[in-house]
Design an enzyme around this catalytic site. Structure first.
Site, PDB file in Angstrom:
ATOM      1  N   HIS A 194       0.860  -1.116  -0.002  1.00 23.85           N
ATOM      2  CA  HIS A 194       0.137   0.233  -0.094  1.00 23.85           C
ATOM      3  C   HIS A 194       0.747   1.618   0.077  1.00 23.85           C
ATOM      4  O   HIS A 194       1.471   1.390   0.391  1.00 23.85           O
ATOM      5  CB  HIS A 194      -0.544  -0.059   1.281  1.00 23.85           C
ATOM      6  CG  HIS A 194      -1.542   0.993   1.842  1.00 23.85           C
ATOM      7  ND1 HIS A 194      -1.645   1.927   2.562  1.00 23.85           N
ATOM      8  CD2 HIS A 194      -2.613   1.744   0.650  1.00 23.85           C
ATOM      9  CE1 HIS A 194      -2.516   3.478   2.536  1.00 23.85           C
ATOM     10  NE2 HIS A 194      -2.757   3.042   1.499  1.00 23.85           N
ATOM     11  N   SER A 195       0.727   1.846  -0.955  1.00 21.14           N
ATOM     12  CA  SER A 195       1.447   3.876  -1.171  1.00 21.14           C
ATOM     13  C   SER A 195       2.428   3.347  -0.872  1.00 21.14           C
ATOM     14  O   SER A 195       3.516   2.902  -1.923  1.00 21.14           O
ATOM     15  CB  SER A 195       0.406   4.219   0.382  1.00 21.14           C
ATOM     16  OG  SER A 195       0.784   5.539   0.321  1.00 21.14           O
ATOM     17  N   ALA A 196       3.685   3.984   0.427  1.00 22.44           N
ATOM     18  CA  ALA A 196       4.783   3.793  -0.005  1.00 22.44           C
ATOM     19  C   ALA A 196       5.441   2.889   0.271  1.00 22.44           C
ATOM     20  O   ALA A 196       6.220   2.207  -0.297  1.00 22.44           O
ATOM     21  CB  ALA A 196       5.193   4.961   1.041  1.00 22.44           C
TER      22      ALA A 196
END
Ligand SMILES: *[C@@H]1O[C@H](CO)[C@@H](O)[C@H](O)[C@H]1NC(C)=O
Ligand SMILES: *[C@@H]1O[C@H](CO)[C@@H](O)[C@H](O)[C@H]1NC(C)=O
Ligand SMILES: *[C@@H]1O[C@H](CO)[C@@H](O)[C@H](O)[C@H]1NC(C)=O
Ligand SMILES: *[C@@H]1O[C@H](CO)[C@@H](O)[C@H](O)[C@H]1NC(C)=O
Ligand SMILES: *[C@@H]1O[C@H](CO)[C@@H](O)[C@H](O)[C@H]1NC(C)=O
Ligand SMILES: *[C@@H]1O[C@H](CO)[C@@H](O)[C@H](O)[C@H]1NC(C)=O
Ligand SMILES: *[C@@H]1O[C@H](CO)[C@@H](O)[C@H](O)[C@H]1NC(C)=O
Ligand SMILES: *[C@@H]1O[C@H](CO)[C@@H](O)[C@H](O)[C@H]1NC(C)=O
Length: 388
Positions: free
Chosen positions: A220-222
């Site tokens: 997820h995300s970073a």
């Protein structure tokens, strides 16, 4: 009448009723309430890292190791490839367990479908080590920044037009709401040094995959930055990459405020997808050799992107790993995830992009796996994985 009803319910039923009504929302995590998680066995281990000499302590310490939780469904594993969950760092791997309003989390969803599940605390976060023994300052998301980044309540500030449709966050998504407050409490510090974080994740991450074999990475995300690094380093150990709103937007970090073009973006990731070097072909002497160009108009609802000038250098290792990105209809990422998809195409990857609105799934923001329809989105991920 009311008195009669009470009598007819009986004391046992009344107690159960009181119990049931207190076990909703965030209060569901109280000790009296029944867990929504599936039954599993839990083991943990550390992997990666090494002894380093600490000048300040005048002795050897163990540094850069990764904390891993291994969850095994009580009903047994019947899927060939395990899943490794990689969080953004804020919060820790705990984010894949029960949701903040105590519904079944994504780990349980996939355990229930017969997967062996591994959950990481990325290096520098939670129970993992601080790279190089915490010699770099820590950082953490502030309440203001979480709000400005439009994670939970973009509809209240409307920094991009799609935000108006955000409906899936449980609760108001603002400070003072019990679920939001629990979300903020799950934000814990991580190192501010992206270089040391990437180097330690890359090394320990591939050691983990060597041990457990070809795996699905769900990031997820970073966290998608680390999935990218592992794809570059040990592509044959990755069955496929599922990127929930990947945070490694090429050369730029875009956050929240896109009302005014050029506001809410900063330079980032000199190697495009990463801060540290990845295997471009032809090879680079330094990141400065990557020639870039701006593409597209910078609109609040559809941001401009940084691409390479043609002919573009390729990323052949990363191209070996099947890739999907999943983006919510009302998330800030719907305004810029085309940037990473187009860049991946440019470097020779054949990415898939699932926009949830195209599946009739509406109203999601950036933390979609914590939102009210998290199971519905998990089903999209499961279907994609099983088509591999
Ligand atoms: C939990 O159960 C105990 C004993 O039945 C009761 O005294 C207590 O109030 C309950 N707590 C909650 C939060 O429901
Ligand atoms: C694996 O087990 C789960 C849970 O028991 C079941 O739902 C699923 O259909 C099984 N899948 C296969 C491929 O056997
Ligand atoms: C909030 O974000 C800004 C811009 O990225 C950053 O300079 C600042 O340090 C952040 N504040 C906190 C408390 O994290
Ligand atoms: C976005 O940035 C502009 C310019 O700095 C500012 O005027 C506006 O209030 C900001 N909007 C939001 C929603 O933060
Ligand atoms: C909001 O959702 C509706 C219904 O799906 C859609 O027609 C509309 O275009 C969306 N608005 C924005 C600004 O994305
Ligand atoms: C970040 O970490 C790297 C690798 O450990 C180190 O070489 C570099 O000096 C660090 N940067 C800062 C700003 O401390
Ligand atoms: C990299 O360095 C070598 C040797 O100095 C040089 O011949 C080559 O042109 C450089 N490559 C780039 C892309 O600058
Ligand atoms: C957004 O901009 C890109 C170019 O950067 C373009 O290819 C794409 O069609 C645009 N998307 C929408 C929804 O306008």
């Amino acid at each position: 009448m009311r008195w009669l009803t009470t009598i007819s319910l009986g004391f046992g039923a009344l107690a159960r009723l009181a119990h049931a009504t207190s076990c909703t929302g965030v209060s569901a995590v109280s000790p009296n309430c029944t867990s929504k998680e599936v039954a599993y066995k839990r083991d943990y281990f550390y992997i990666g890292g090494e002894y380093v000499y600490s000048e300040s302590l005048s002795g050897s310490i163990f540094s850069d190791q990764l904390y891993v939780e291994k969850l095994t469904p009580q009903t047994g594993v019947n899927q060939t490839n395990p899943i490794v969950f990689i969080s953004a760092g804020v919060p820790s791997g705990a984010v894949w367990l029960n949701t903040l309003d105590n519904r079944r989390g994504w780990a349980s969803y996939f355990l229930d479908h017969g997967y062996q599940v591994y959950i990481l605390d990325i290096t520098s976060v939670g129970r993992s080590s601080q790279p190089q023994f915490s010699i770099y300052p820590l950082k953490i998301g502030s309440t203001d920044n979480i709000t400005r980044n439009c994670y939970t309540s973009p509809e209240t500030i409307m920094p991009y037009p799609q935000a108006i449709n955000h409906t899936q966050w449980p609760g108001t998504g603002i400070r003072g709401d019990a679920i939001f407050d629990s979300f903020m409490a799950s934000m814990i510090p991580l190192t501010s040094n992206a270089t040391s974080l990437e180097l330690s994740m890359r090394k320990a991450g591939c050691q983990l995959l060597e041990m457990i074999g070809s795996s699905f990475l769900i990031s997820h995300s970073a966290g998608s930055t680390y999935a990218t690094l592992l794809s570059d380093q040990c592509p044959n150990l990755i069955k496929a990459n599922v990127n929930i709103e990947p945070g490694n937007t090429p050369f730029q970090s875009l956050v929240g405020n896109s009302t005014v073009p050029a506001v809410g973006r900063t330079s980032a990731r000199p190697y495009g997808l990463t801060t540290t070097e990845i295997g471009y072909v032809p090879a680079l002497n330094s990141s400065a050799d990557l020639e870039t160009v701006w593409v597209g108009d910078d609109l609040a609802g559809n941001r401009s992107c940084v691409m390479q000038t043609e002919p573009a250098r390729q990323l052949p290792n990363i191209a070996k790993v099947p890739y999907v990105a999943i983006t919510g209809a009302a998330s800030p990422h719907i305004t810029y995830d085309h940037c990473i998809i187009n860049y991946l195409k440019q470097v020779g990857v054949d990415p898939e992009w699932i926009k949830l609105e195209d599946r009739g799934i509406l109203g999601n923001g950036h933390f979609m796996y914590l939102e009210k329809n998290s199971d519905e989105i998990a089903a999209v991920v499961l279907e994609w994985m099983q088509s591999r």
